[in-house]
Design an enzyme around this catalytic site. Structure first.
Site, PDB file in Angstrom:
ATOM      1  N   ASP A 193     -43.827 -10.668 -37.348  1.00 58.46           N
ATOM      2  CA  ASP A 193     -43.434 -12.123 -36.543  1.00 58.46           C
ATOM      3  C   ASP A 193     -44.583 -12.834 -37.543  1.00 58.46           C
ATOM      4  O   ASP A 193     -45.301 -13.882 -36.618  1.00 58.46           O
ATOM      5  CB  ASP A 193     -44.317 -11.872 -34.983  1.00 58.46           C
ATOM      6  CG  ASP A 193     -44.238 -13.153 -33.935  1.00 58.46           C
ATOM      7  OD1 ASP A 193     -42.956 -13.675 -34.302  1.00 58.46           O
ATOM      8  OD2 ASP A 193     -45.133 -13.561 -33.478  1.00 58.46           O
TER       9      ASP A 193
ATOM     10  N   ASP B  66     -52.745 -12.189 -35.542  1.00 59.89           N
ATOM     11  CA  ASP B  66     -51.956 -11.531 -34.865  1.00 59.89           C
ATOM     12  C   ASP B  66     -51.111 -10.297 -35.314  1.00 59.89           C
ATOM     13  O   ASP B  66     -49.675 -10.261 -35.371  1.00 59.89           O
ATOM     14  CB  ASP B  66     -50.553 -12.583 -33.999  1.00 59.89           C
ATOM     15  CG  ASP B  66     -51.387 -13.759 -33.347  1.00 59.89           C
ATOM     16  OD1 ASP B  66     -52.333 -13.164 -32.385  1.00 59.89           O
ATOM     17  OD2 ASP B  66     -51.542 -14.595 -32.775  1.00 59.89           O
TER      18      ASP B  66
END
Length: 324
Positions: free
Chosen positions: A233, A250
């Site tokens: 991502d 993340d």
């Protein structure tokens, strides 16, 4: 025949009443007092969090088990007190907290870090709305085989996965927050930011030298892939500036190269990164970036990178310059 003939032990002579009438001591033991003290501290800790203004609207995050996990992290010396929220999302909220003695030592390899040092605490919702998406990123990852379909186990595995991915990325020479502790659905890690607030995302700042920034992110992509990881991502929203350096954040959804969708995720990461920097004036395309990563990386899922080499392994210049 006597008892000895049957091999039985001799019984003691008993005068008066039997043991069933003996008085039982029900006074407190040390264990009782410690247990009551812990219960009282836990209740007080829970009330402190519930009373804090920034947590009043976050009831969905702080269930009873999460309070227990946070209390355990306090008891173990990883955090001392909570601060405000850094970010909120559908999967998890991130808060600042004062580091406990263990976290202060873990973060910098020393135990004498001054008081007031902050850490980030990421609290995942057990009842995450995108539970099925989480499961999709875990399936096919050999590190998390056999976790079943229980929602709590999946979320707990996800938190361990993020911590594991952060460690592997750092060993590969990619700047990320340093993971400090994991407890159930809570991850404690290095806080990237200052007293003025969290580190800014790439999408939130003016990039003075986009070509240099692109070279760094390009090398991060290659190093992750070389270490057997694909972020999954990566974009300008998961890259931050901190103390003059770029950090990848993340990594919860990052997968190993064995994942059935690893190639698709890598292509998407390259597309996001190349398109963003192309809008900043860098001459690149998703195809060129993908070709570079695949040509100069030898994906290895055995974690062959040496532990402890992460802090100084910051990519500088091009790959050719680093090899000279």
């Amino acid at each position: 025949m006597t008892d000895s003939d049957f091999g039985l032990l001799e019984t003691d002579e008993v005068d008066g009443v039997g043991d069933e009438w003996e008085e039982i001591d029900v006074s407190d033991t040390d264990a009782d007092r410690i247990a009551r003290k812990r219960d009282r501290e836990f209740s007080e800790f829970r009330e402190r969090i519930k009373d804090a203004d920034q947590f009043k609207v976050e009831a969905s995050v702080f269930d009873d088990a999460t309070y227990g996990a946070l209390y355990k992290l306090v008891q173990d010396g990883h955090i001392d007190a909570f601060g405000g929220p850094i970010s909120t999302g559908k999967e998890a909220n991130v808060y600042t907290a004062l580091a406990g003695s263990q976290a202060r030592g873990a973060s910098d390899g020393e135990s004498e870090e001054p008081q007031g040092h902050e850490v980030a605490v990421k609290v995942y919702r057990i009842n995450a709305s995108d539970f099925k998406d989480m499961r999709g990123y875990l399936d096919g990852d050999p590190r998390f085989e056999g976790i079943g379909s229980d929602k709590k186990k999946v979320v707990t595995a996800w938190v361990r996965k993020e911590s594991s991915n952060l460690k592997r990325a750092r060993r590969a020479g990619v700047r990320t927050p340093e993971p400090i502790a994991v407890e159930r659905n809570v991850l404690v890690m290095e806080y990237l930011g200052t007293e003025a607030g969290r580190a800014k995302r790439l999408s939130e700042v003016h990039i003075e030298n986009p070509d240099t920034a692109y070279e760094v992110v390009k090398e991060y992509l290659r190093r992750l892939y070389d270490a057997g990881l694909v972020h999954g991502d990566l974009s300008e929203y998961n890259i931050v500036f901190h103390e003059g350096q770029l950090y990848i954040i993340d990594l919860g959804q990052a997968v190993t190269v064995h994942h059935p969708n690893a190639d698709d995720f890598l292509e998407r990461d390259c597309r996001n990164v190349a398109n963003f920097f192309a809008r900043q004036g860098v001459e690149t395309t998703p195809e060129e970036l993908l070709a570079y990563v695949r040509e100069y990386a030898t994906p290895d899922d055995s974690e062959g990178t040496a532990p402890g080499s992460d802090d100084d392994a910051v990519p500088q210049g091009t790959l050719e310059e680093q090899r000279e």
